[in-house]
Motif scaffolding. Structure first.
Motif, PDB file in Angstrom:
ATOM      1  N   LEU B 140       0.823  -1.216   0.000  1.00 37.62           N
ATOM      2  CA  LEU B 140       0.000   0.000   0.000  1.00 37.62           C
ATOM      3  C   LEU B 140       0.854   1.262   0.000  1.00 37.62           C
ATOM      4  O   LEU B 140       0.538   2.248  -0.656  1.00 37.62           O
ATOM      5  CB  LEU B 140      -0.924   0.013   1.220  1.00 37.62           C
ATOM      6  N   PHE B 141       1.965   1.225   0.780  1.00 29.54           N
ATOM      7  CA  PHE B 141       2.697   2.474   0.992  1.00 29.54           C
ATOM      8  C   PHE B 141       4.123   2.458   0.443  1.00 29.54           C
ATOM      9  O   PHE B 141       4.828   3.444   0.559  1.00 29.54           O
ATOM     10  CB  PHE B 141       2.748   2.800   2.489  1.00 29.54           C
ATOM     11  N   GLY B 142       4.558   1.286  -0.085  1.00 32.37           N
ATOM     12  CA  GLY B 142       5.959   1.174  -0.470  1.00 32.37           C
ATOM     13  C   GLY B 142       6.343   2.046  -1.663  1.00 32.37           C
ATOM     14  O   GLY B 142       6.002   1.726  -2.799  1.00 32.37           O
ATOM     15  N   GLY B 143       7.034   3.137  -1.407  1.00 36.62           N
ATOM     16  CA  GLY B 143       7.618   3.963  -2.456  1.00 36.62           C
ATOM     17  C   GLY B 143       6.627   4.418  -3.516  1.00 36.62           C
ATOM     18  O   GLY B 143       5.444   4.583  -3.255  1.00 36.62           O
ATOM     19  N   ASN B 144       7.162   4.616  -4.741  1.00 40.67           N
ATOM     20  CA  ASN B 144       6.339   5.153  -5.830  1.00 40.67           C
ATOM     21  C   ASN B 144       5.277   4.176  -6.303  1.00 40.67           C
ATOM     22  O   ASN B 144       4.269   4.573  -6.860  1.00 40.67           O
ATOM     23  CB  ASN B 144       7.225   5.517  -7.016  1.00 40.67           C
ATOM     24  N   ASN B 145       5.534   2.905  -6.090  1.00 46.12           N
ATOM     25  CA  ASN B 145       4.615   1.897  -6.610  1.00 46.12           C
ATOM     26  C   ASN B 145       3.519   1.501  -5.625  1.00 46.12           C
ATOM     27  O   ASN B 145       2.642   0.739  -5.967  1.00 46.12           O
ATOM     28  CB  ASN B 145       5.396   0.652  -7.022  1.00 46.12           C
ATOM     29  N   GLY B 146       3.631   2.019  -4.397  1.00 48.93           N
ATOM     30  CA  GLY B 146       2.603   1.701  -3.407  1.00 48.93           C
ATOM     31  C   GLY B 146       1.243   2.170  -3.873  1.00 48.93           C
ATOM     32  O   GLY B 146       1.095   3.256  -4.442  1.00 48.93           O
ATOM     33  N   LEU B 147       0.225   1.337  -3.622  1.00 53.05           N
ATOM     34  CA  LEU B 147      -1.115   1.601  -4.146  1.00 53.05           C
ATOM     35  C   LEU B 147      -1.654   2.939  -3.673  1.00 53.05           C
ATOM     36  O   LEU B 147      -2.126   3.773  -4.457  1.00 53.05           O
ATOM     37  CB  LEU B 147      -2.048   0.460  -3.700  1.00 53.05           C
ATOM     38  N   VAL B 148      -1.579   3.172  -2.356  1.00 50.50           N
ATOM     39  CA  VAL B 148      -2.109   4.408  -1.787  1.00 50.50           C
ATOM     40  C   VAL B 148      -1.310   5.602  -2.280  1.00 50.50           C
ATOM     41  O   VAL B 148      -1.872   6.635  -2.641  1.00 50.50           O
ATOM     42  CB  VAL B 148      -2.094   4.332  -0.246  1.00 50.50           C
ATOM     43  N   ASN B 149       0.033   5.435  -2.298  1.00 53.78           N
ATOM     44  CA  ASN B 149       0.879   6.526  -2.770  1.00 53.78           C
ATOM     45  C   ASN B 149       0.534   6.903  -4.207  1.00 53.78           C
ATOM     46  O   ASN B 149       0.407   8.077  -4.552  1.00 53.78           O
ATOM     47  CB  ASN B 149       2.359   6.129  -2.687  1.00 53.78           C
ATOM     48  N   LYS B 150       0.382   5.888  -5.044  1.00 52.76           N
ATOM     49  CA  LYS B 150       0.049   6.140  -6.451  1.00 52.76           C
ATOM     50  C   LYS B 150      -1.255   6.900  -6.574  1.00 52.76           C
ATOM     51  O   LYS B 150      -1.368   7.888  -7.294  1.00 52.76           O
ATOM     52  CB  LYS B 150      -0.075   4.797  -7.192  1.00 52.76           C
ATOM     53  N   LEU B 151      -2.240   6.422  -5.806  1.00 49.92           N
ATOM     54  CA  LEU B 151      -3.568   7.031  -5.859  1.00 49.92           C
ATOM     55  C   LEU B 151      -3.501   8.495  -5.437  1.00 49.92           C
ATOM     56  O   LEU B 151      -3.985   9.392  -6.137  1.00 49.92           O
ATOM     57  CB  LEU B 151      -4.528   6.257  -4.948  1.00 49.92           C
ATOM     58  N   LEU B 152      -2.858   8.746  -4.284  1.00 53.71           N
ATOM     59  CA  LEU B 152      -2.795  10.108  -3.767  1.00 53.71           C
ATOM     60  C   LEU B 152      -2.014  11.020  -4.708  1.00 53.71           C
ATOM     61  O   LEU B 152      -2.365  12.183  -4.903  1.00 53.71           O
ATOM     62  CB  LEU B 152      -2.162  10.113  -2.372  1.00 53.71           C
ATOM     63  N   MET B 153      -0.956  10.462  -5.318  1.00 49.97           N
ATOM     64  CA  MET B 153      -0.147  11.290  -6.220  1.00 49.97           C
ATOM     65  C   MET B 153      -0.908  11.595  -7.505  1.00 49.97           C
ATOM     66  O   MET B 153      -0.867  12.704  -8.003  1.00 49.97           O
ATOM     67  CB  MET B 153       1.178  10.600  -6.530  1.00 49.97           C
ATOM     68  N   SER B 154      -1.648  10.591  -7.997  1.00 46.54           N
ATOM     69  CA  SER B 154      -2.399  10.839  -9.229  1.00 46.54           C
ATOM     70  C   SER B 154      -3.537  11.820  -8.969  1.00 46.54           C
ATOM     71  O   SER B 154      -3.967  12.541  -9.852  1.00 46.54           O
ATOM     72  CB  SER B 154      -2.946   9.523  -9.808  1.00 46.54           C
ATOM     73  N   LEU B 155      -4.028  11.849  -7.720  1.00 45.42           N
ATOM     74  CA  LEU B 155      -5.058  12.831  -7.376  1.00 45.42           C
ATOM     75  C   LEU B 155      -4.441  14.199  -7.131  1.00 45.42           C
ATOM     76  O   LEU B 155      -5.149  15.186  -6.948  1.00 45.42           O
ATOM     77  CB  LEU B 155      -5.824  12.387  -6.124  1.00 45.42           C
ATOM     78  N   GLY B 156      -3.090  14.225  -7.061  1.00 44.47           N
ATOM     79  CA  GLY B 156      -2.409  15.484  -6.847  1.00 44.47           C
ATOM     80  C   GLY B 156      -2.426  15.953  -5.412  1.00 44.47           C
ATOM     81  O   GLY B 156      -2.172  17.121  -5.115  1.00 44.47           O
ATOM     82  N   LEU B 157      -2.781  15.056  -4.506  1.00 42.49           N
ATOM     83  CA  LEU B 157      -2.835  15.446  -3.097  1.00 42.49           C
ATOM     84  C   LEU B 157      -1.443  15.523  -2.474  1.00 42.49           C
ATOM     85  O   LEU B 157      -1.196  16.320  -1.582  1.00 42.49           O
ATOM     86  CB  LEU B 157      -3.706  14.465  -2.310  1.00 42.49           C
ATOM     87  N   ILE B 158      -0.544  14.646  -2.958  1.00 40.75           N
ATOM     88  CA  ILE B 158       0.833  14.698  -2.458  1.00 40.75           C
ATOM     89  C   ILE B 158       1.773  14.719  -3.647  1.00 40.75           C
ATOM     90  O   ILE B 158       1.484  14.166  -4.705  1.00 40.75           O
ATOM     91  CB  ILE B 158       1.161  13.490  -1.549  1.00 40.75           C
ATOM     92  N   GLY B 159       2.929  15.370  -3.466  1.00 37.15           N
ATOM     93  CA  GLY B 159       3.890  15.483  -4.553  1.00 37.15           C
ATOM     94  C   GLY B 159       4.802  14.283  -4.618  1.00 37.15           C
ATOM     95  O   GLY B 159       5.108  13.774  -5.693  1.00 37.15           O
ATOM     96  N   SER B 160       5.233  13.798  -3.477  1.00 32.49           N
ATOM     97  CA  SER B 160       6.134  12.650  -3.445  1.00 32.49           C
ATOM     98  C   SER B 160       5.508  11.585  -2.547  1.00 32.49           C
ATOM     99  O   SER B 160       4.664  11.901  -1.714  1.00 32.49           O
ATOM    100  CB  SER B 160       7.501  13.082  -2.903  1.00 32.49           C
ATOM    101  N   PRO B 161       5.925  10.322  -2.714  1.00 35.72           N
ATOM    102  CA  PRO B 161       5.304   9.255  -1.921  1.00 35.72           C
ATOM    103  C   PRO B 161       5.447   9.494  -0.420  1.00 35.72           C
ATOM    104  O   PRO B 161       6.444  10.039   0.033  1.00 35.72           O
ATOM    105  CB  PRO B 161       6.056   7.999  -2.358  1.00 35.72           C
TER     106      PRO B 161
END
Ligand SMILES: Nc1ncnc2c1ncn2[C@@H]1O[C@H](COP(=O)(O)OP(=O)(O)O)[C@@H](O)[C@H]1O
Ligand SMILES: [Mg+2]
Lengths: 347, 302
Positions: B140-161
């Motif tokens: 879910l949270f591992g680096g750039n490929n983490g599911l949640v990180n990807k989702l949040l980044m694609s939504l533009g909520l966070i810039g980096s994982p």
């Protein structure tokens, strides 16, 4: 007159009706008992008054105010539970003080009232004891003190004495009655013990399967039971099948070879209910043979086989000679000592 | 048996005496031997190992020196690592207590069917390997490929994982998740001992629901919370799988360090010293806090 009023209260758990059509008015200072076998809905009714359960139907009023709309914490009722439900991590004094703290009673007054309450229940000097270190009787007293110290408008007792041994229970009954008289607290006691209900209450509510069978003074319910259930539940009784002899004039009520003029307004087969201590041995009456004779100190208990079936007789041990086992006797009683129930119900 | 019956009373007394002396030993011997064989002997060997010498080329030398212990005592790296281990264990314990106790309380108030369902939901993870549960967090949270990180980044909520892997925060969260059932079970057991009418009693005396929880329920389940805390703390401090997956070789705790010394550096004596120190520290902490709890609650709950 009516201080606490239950108006056609009912409680349903899913499809099961546990209490139905329960109406009762309790006067100020009165001691009322709910008496009935286990599972007949006594606790449920008490918990509805306390507010731990909401009635499915009906109203509960205290001095005219609707109680059901009020939070249980605001009702100001004292409750003593069967398990006592003391707070195990608090000393006796802290347990009693809890209700006063919730009412923000000033510290000095609180201390004084806790002391007085514990003294009233005979526990002076036990202030610092934890419940685990007290006997059942002492825990029971702490629970009573805790409920009474808040000066409740109504005291609710759920089988408070059932966990005590017989001797202690008798002592507590007397004490409970005395405390209640002195304080004048309106009290409702739940019990399945008919002796307890009779020795403590001003009035008894006999319950069966969620319904009220009879409301009356202990004497009324004992001597004029409104139903077969009540007469069976309140002590020993003999139920004899009797008939009304219509051919004779005046009409006669007969049970075997015992007969009296029939009271008016009753016909057909009836049940004669007669308490064992009201039956005497005489020259006339129903024929019987004594099967066993048991000595019980202040009285004798006879089990007889009569022409109308088995009959129990209790005679005071007044020093007079009593019939022996196997002896043939005749049993008789005064007409006013029996109660009659027709096939159609109460007569 | 029949022989004992036939003999004279004096003899029976004699056999009874010898039986009293030897029977417990004879009966416990198999378990005792297993205990000694798989626990005491390896433990003693580990302690001895921690005093041996080791060199890159000479390997393990069975001599008695304090080199490893001196290194642990003087090198601040080890102090920091142990401090981190216990900090993570403590935070994990606090979080499980903060969430686990209310969880158990709510569970206890549920009605029959829901109660068993949610008990299963809470205890179910115990049936799944710790590795699988921790890998779930990594996915879910591992680096750039983490599911949640990807989702949040694609939504533009966070810039980096979100920093999760190789952080103490990540380790604490994953550990808290893994340890939660132990805390819930422990508090749940304490709740079972509560008088079912006790809250009604407090209610009838005028207490509000917050007061009831704070003054009536919490003090009574506190022993349960504390024993749960001891379990969670000792399991977290010695946990291996979760810190290994989340912390990797970058963020080490005592267990993963000992593992590395044993299997990567091959410095067995140093690894043994770390392991022994962790064990001793844990035993001291657990025994100490247990004694404190016993003394604090003896009066009330005996
Ligand atoms: N929470 C509940 N849910 C379902 N049934 C209940 C509940 N509480 C009580 N009952 C049922 O209501 C009946 C009366 O219970 P209770 O009032 O405790 O009886 P008593 O106090 O007279 O022994 C019993 O048959 C019991 O099984
Ligand atoms: Mg009951």
């Amino acid at each position: 007159m009516s201080f606490l009023e239950l108006d056609r209260v009912a409680k349903q758990f899913g499809p099961q009706t546990v209490v139905d059509d329960f109406s009762l008015t309790v006067g100020k200072g009165e001691f009322v008992s709910f008496l009935g076998p286990s599972g007949c809905g006594k606790t449920t009714t008490l918990q509805m008054i306390a507010g731990f359960l909401d009635p499915s139907r009906g109203a509960i009023r205290l001095e005219g105010r609707d109680l059901t709309a009020m939070q249980p914490a605001k009702r100001g009722l004292g409750v003593v539970f069967q398990s006592y439900a003391l707070f195990p991590h608090m000393t006796a004094a802290e347990n009693v003080a809890f209700g006063l703290e919730m009412r923000r009673v000033p510290r000095a007054e609180c201390r004084e009232r806790v002391r007085a309450a514990l003294e009233m229940v005979g526990l002076a000097g036990y202030e610092e004891r934890y419940p685990r270190r007290m006997s059942g009787g002492q825990q029971q007293r702490v629970a009573l003190a805790r409920a009474l110290v808040i000066r409740p408008s109504v005291l609710l007792l759920d089988e408070p004495l059932s966990n005590l041994d017989a001797k202690l229970r008798e002592d507590m009954q007397i004490e409970l009655r005395q405390i209640q008289r002195n304080l004048g607290t309106t009290t409702i006691l739940v019990t399945h013990d008919q002796n307890e209900a009779m020795s403590l209450s001003d009035r008894i509510v006999v319950m069966n399967q969620g319904c009220i069978e009879q409301i009356g003074t202990p004497q009324e319910t004992y001597e004029r039971p409104a139903s077969a259930f009540v007469s069976q539940f309140l002590g020993k009784t003999n139920d004899l099948a009797a008939t009304i002899d219509l051919s004779a004039t005046p009409r006669r009520l007969a049970a075997g070879s015992w007969s009296v003029p029939a009271p008016a307004g009753i016909a057909g087969p009836v049940t004669v209910s007669i308490r064992p201590e009201r039956i005497g041995f005489g020259d006339a009456g129903i024929a019987a043979k004594i099967v066993t004779r048991i000595f019980q100190g202040n009285h004798w208990l006879f089990q007889c086989e009569s022409e109308c079936g088995p009959v129990i007789v209790i005679r005071q041990n007044d020093g007079q000679p009593q019939p022996a086992e196997g002896e043939a006797v005749r049993l008789a009683w005064r007409p006013e000592d029996m109660s009659l129930r027709g096939a159609g119900g109460v007569a | 048996m029949s022989a004992a019956v036939d003999t004279a009373p004096a003899n029976i007394a004699a056999t009874a005496d010898t039986r009293d002396g030897r029977a417990p030993w004879a009966l416990t011997a198999p378990a005792l031997m297993l205990f000694v064989g798989v626990l005491v002997i390896p433990l003693a060997m580990t302690v001895m190992l921690s005093f041996h010498d080791w060199g890159q080329y000479k390997g393990i030398e069975p001599v008695f020196i304090l080199k490893n212990w001196r290194e642990i005592a003087t090198d601040p790296y080890y102090a920091e690592m142990f401090w981190r281990t216990f900090r993570i264990a403590l935070l994990t314990t606090l979080i499980t207590a903060m969430f686990g106790a209310p969880e158990a309380y709510i569970l206890n108030r549920m009605s029959g069917r829901w109660k068993s369902f949610f008990l299963l939901v809470i205890l179910g993870p115990l049936l799944i390997s710790v590795v699988a549960r921790t890998l779930g967090w990594a996915l879910l949270f591992g680096g750039n490929n983490g599911l949640v990180n990807k989702l949040l980044m694609s939504l533009g909520l966070i810039g980096s994982p979100l920093p999760f892997m190789f952080t103490e925060t990540g380790m604490v969260i994953a550990l808290a998740h893994v340890m939660m059932p132990f805390m819930v079970l422990s508090v749940w057991t304490a709740l079972q001992r509560l008088d079912p009418q006790i809250e009604n009693a407090a209610l009838s005396l005028g207490a509000g629901s917050f007061t009831i929880i704070r003054r009536i329920v919490l003090p009574q389940i506190m022993p349960g919370v504390l024993s749960g805390a001891i379990i969670v703390f000792s399991l977290s401090a010695s946990a291996f799988a979760t810190p290994a997956i989340i912390g990797g070789r970058r963020l080490k705790v005592a267990a993963t360090l000992a593992y590395d010394e044993f299997l990567n550096t091959l410095d067995w004596p140093l690894g043994a010293a770390v392991a022994v120190l962790l064990l001793v520290a844990l035993v001291l902490i657990v025994v100490g806090s247990n004694a404190l709890i016993e003394r604090r609650y003896a009066e009330v709950f005996r």
